[in-house]
Design an enzyme around this catalytic site. Structure first.
Site, short mmCIF file in Angstrom:
data_model
loop_
_atom_site.label_atom_id
_atom_site.label_comp_id
_atom_site.label_asym_id
_atom_site.label_seq_id
_atom_site.Cartn_x
_atom_site.Cartn_y
_atom_site.Cartn_z
N SER A 3 22.41 1.94 -30.65
CA SER A 3 21.43 3.04 -30.71
C SER A 3 21.29 3.65 -29.32
O SER A 3 21.60 3.00 -28.32
CB SER A 3 20.09 2.56 -31.25
OG SER A 3 19.67 1.39 -30.59
N GLU A 43 18.80 6.09 -26.71
CA GLU A 43 17.45 6.62 -26.47
C GLU A 43 17.50 7.89 -25.60
O GLU A 43 18.21 7.92 -24.60
CB GLU A 43 16.63 5.54 -25.76
CG GLU A 43 15.20 5.95 -25.48
CD GLU A 43 14.38 4.76 -24.98
OE1 GLU A 43 14.40 3.68 -25.61
OE2 GLU A 43 13.71 4.94 -23.94
N ASP A 96 1.58 3.44 -21.64
CA ASP A 96 0.82 3.24 -20.40
C ASP A 96 -0.13 4.41 -20.23
O ASP A 96 0.02 5.44 -20.88
CB ASP A 96 1.78 3.18 -19.20
CG ASP A 96 2.62 1.92 -19.25
OD1 ASP A 96 2.04 0.84 -19.49
OD2 ASP A 96 3.84 2.01 -19.06
N PHE A 121 11.81 2.45 -10.41
CA PHE A 121 11.42 2.28 -11.80
C PHE A 121 11.31 0.80 -12.16
O PHE A 121 10.37 0.37 -12.84
CB PHE A 121 12.46 2.99 -12.69
CG PHE A 121 12.04 3.14 -14.11
CD1 PHE A 121 10.84 3.78 -14.41
CD2 PHE A 121 12.80 2.62 -15.14
CE1 PHE A 121 10.43 3.91 -15.73
CE2 PHE A 121 12.39 2.74 -16.46
CZ PHE A 121 11.20 3.38 -16.75
N HIS A 132 21.08 -1.25 -27.37
CA HIS A 132 20.30 0.00 -27.35
C HIS A 132 20.44 0.57 -25.95
O HIS A 132 20.05 -0.09 -24.97
CB HIS A 132 18.84 -0.31 -27.68
CG HIS A 132 17.92 0.87 -27.59
ND1 HIS A 132 17.71 1.74 -28.64
CD2 HIS A 132 17.15 1.34 -26.57
CE1 HIS A 132 16.83 2.68 -28.28
NE2 HIS A 132 16.48 2.46 -27.03
P1 FAD Z 1 1.87 -4.23 -25.99
O1 FAD Z 1 2.77 -4.90 -26.95
O2 FAD Z 1 0.52 -3.80 -26.48
O3 FAD Z 1 1.73 -5.21 -24.72
C1 FAD Z 1 1.15 -4.78 -23.50
C2 FAD Z 1 0.60 -5.99 -22.73
O4 FAD Z 1 -0.56 -6.54 -23.38
C3 FAD Z 1 1.55 -7.18 -22.62
O5 FAD Z 1 1.31 -7.77 -21.37
C4 FAD Z 1 1.14 -8.13 -23.77
O6 FAD Z 1 1.38 -9.48 -23.43
C5 FAD Z 1 -0.35 -7.85 -23.92
N1 FAD Z 1 -0.80 -7.74 -25.30
C6 FAD Z 1 -0.11 -7.27 -26.37
N2 FAD Z 1 -0.91 -7.20 -27.45
C7 FAD Z 1 -2.14 -7.61 -27.07
C8 FAD Z 1 -3.41 -7.72 -27.73
N3 FAD Z 1 -3.54 -7.35 -29.01
N4 FAD Z 1 -4.48 -8.19 -27.02
C9 FAD Z 1 -4.36 -8.52 -25.70
N5 FAD Z 1 -3.17 -8.43 -25.03
C10 FAD Z 1 -2.08 -7.96 -25.70
N6 FAD Z 1 6.34 3.88 -22.79
C11 FAD Z 1 5.97 5.15 -23.11
O7 FAD Z 1 4.93 5.64 -22.61
N7 FAD Z 1 6.70 5.91 -23.99
C12 FAD Z 1 7.81 5.44 -24.59
O8 FAD Z 1 8.44 6.13 -25.38
C13 FAD Z 1 8.23 4.10 -24.27
N8 FAD Z 1 9.33 3.55 -24.88
C14 FAD Z 1 9.65 2.24 -24.61
C15 FAD Z 1 10.74 1.67 -25.29
C16 FAD Z 1 11.11 0.35 -25.05
C17 FAD Z 1 12.25 -0.25 -25.81
C18 FAD Z 1 10.38 -0.43 -24.10
C19 FAD Z 1 10.77 -1.84 -23.82
C20 FAD Z 1 9.30 0.13 -23.43
C21 FAD Z 1 8.91 1.45 -23.68
N9 FAD Z 1 7.82 2.05 -23.05
C22 FAD Z 1 7.45 3.34 -23.35
C23 FAD Z 1 7.04 1.29 -22.05
C24 FAD Z 1 5.81 0.62 -22.69
O9 FAD Z 1 4.95 1.57 -23.26
C25 FAD Z 1 5.08 -0.15 -21.59
O10 FAD Z 1 5.86 -1.23 -21.18
C26 FAD Z 1 3.67 -0.56 -21.91
O11 FAD Z 1 3.07 -1.05 -20.70
C27 FAD Z 1 3.55 -1.68 -22.95
O12 FAD Z 1 3.85 -1.24 -24.21
P2 FAD Z 1 4.01 -2.32 -25.40
O13 FAD Z 1 4.20 -1.55 -26.64
O14 FAD Z 1 4.99 -3.35 -25.04
O15 FAD Z 1 2.51 -2.93 -25.36
#
Ligand code: FAD
Length: 281
Positions: free
Chosen positions: A9, A11, A102, A209, A259
């Site tokens: 895939s 991105e 973020d 980054f 990916h």
């Molecule tokens: P979460 O899964 O919510 O985790 C964030 C943090 O909180 C982690 O430290 C986890 O341990 C903790 N945590 C998780 N769930 C909970 C909970 N319910 N209660 C308490 N703590 C919790 N960013 C963008 O802005 N746009 C994008 O399009 C984008 N695409 C991405 C694609 C990929 C494949 C990856 C790996 C990252 C991408 N990111 C993107 C970055 C991502 O948004 C950041 O890394 C962000 O800080 C965390 O997102 P997450 O979905 O992993 O968060």
């Protein structure tokens, strides 16, 4: 190396200019030749690229290709997220990369981020199994994680909420990925965790980054890359060689696909894929 056509895939990010959009169109056509399972389109922090992400995803879909728009709640209302998902569903889109995202810079404290497991549960609640949901995973651990095991706990919660696969943050140490897979397996995770691959083209940008997102550039790599300085051709060659080798190790070791973070560029991905024996149509 396996002869089977392993899942692939690509991105993209939404460009800010017309010229960038035009270039992305050409990149997509060329990369489509490698028969990816899907393309994905990132979502700017706080939903800042909402309309562009949507338009690019719809455009990719209208070309008959599978696409996974990235999505986070950002500052949006539940209804706005449902409306966006309905637009995707109507267009025949059935994948989402579900994220917490973020805070946009300068928004500290002004916006409450919604964790990805809650977004996955929300999508599942409103759309049942219509969307295959991909979530983020961090072999070198998310920078805000309380601990290694806590991060895996929350990854599992994303799967428990209905995610079907994970895509990792990029990494350059295959061992970090294998150890992470072992730990996930021990935690009872059996869904695919697909390595995210970041090609190397510019050391300064990559270093900046990486320190923000908690990905490690091994010392031997950063030493070598620093030494190349402005010699971009050497950076390019070194990047192609090291990333091709990493991909080969991952596929040989049983990774469930790759990916690529394309940065909207055909090269060096096309050369890396050719090195892996994957030819474009
Ligand atoms: P979460 O899964 O919510 O985790 C964030 C943090 O909180 C982690 O430290 C986890 O341990 C903790 N945590 C998780 N769930 C909970 C909970 N319910 N209660 C308490 N703590 C919790 N960013 C963008 O802005 N746009 C994008 O399009 C984008 N695409 C991405 C694609 C990929 C494949 C990856 C790996 C990252 C991408 N990111 C993107 C970055 C991502 O948004 C950041 O890394 C962000 O800080 C965390 O997102 P997450 O979905 O992993 O968060």
């Amino acid at each position: 190396m396996t002869d089977e056509a392993w899942p692939l895939s690509f991105e993209f990010f939404p460009p800010k200019t017309e010229a960038g959009l035009e270039k992305l169109g050409a990149t997509r056509v060329q990369l489509a030749g490698f028969q990816p399972g899907f393309f994905s389109v990132t979502y700017g922090a706080g939903g800042s690229t909402r309309d562009n992400t949507r338009d690019i995803a719809l455009d990719i879909r209208s070309a008959g290709l599978d696409v996974a728009p990235h999505l986070s709640f950002g500052g949006d209302s539940e209804q706005a997220v449902i409306d966006l998902l309905n637009t995707y569903k109507t267009a025949g889109i059935s994948r989402i990369v579900a994220l917490r995202g973020d805070l946009p810079s300068g928004m500290g404290g002004a916006m409450q981020l919604v964790h990805a497991n809650e977004l996955v549960a929300f999508i599942h609640q409103h759309f049942g199994n219509h969307f295959k949901m991909h979530v983020a995973a961090y072999p070198e651990i998310h920078p805000e994680a309380k601990s290694y095991q806590d991060d895996i706990y929350w990854l599992k919660e994303k799967f428990n909420a209905g995610a079907t696969a994970a895509i990792t943050q990029y990494f350059y140490s295959a061992d970090a990925y294998w150890y992470f897979l072992d730990q996930c397996q021990q935690a009872g995770i059996d869904q695919p965790i697909v390595p995210g691959i970041m090609p190397i083209t510019n050391f300064q940008n990559l270093a900046r980054f990486s320190s923000n997102c908690g990905a490690e550039i091994p010392r031997w790599m950063s030493q070598q890359l620093q030494q190349y300085g402005d010699d971009l051709e050497s950076v390019r060659q070194f990047g192609i060689e090291t990333v091709s080798r990493l991909c080969e190790q991952l596929l040989d070791g049983g990774a469930p696909g790759l990916h690529f973070y394309t940065m909207n560029q055909v090269e060096p991905i096309s050369t890396i894929l050719t090195n892996l024996g994957r030819e474009a149509d």
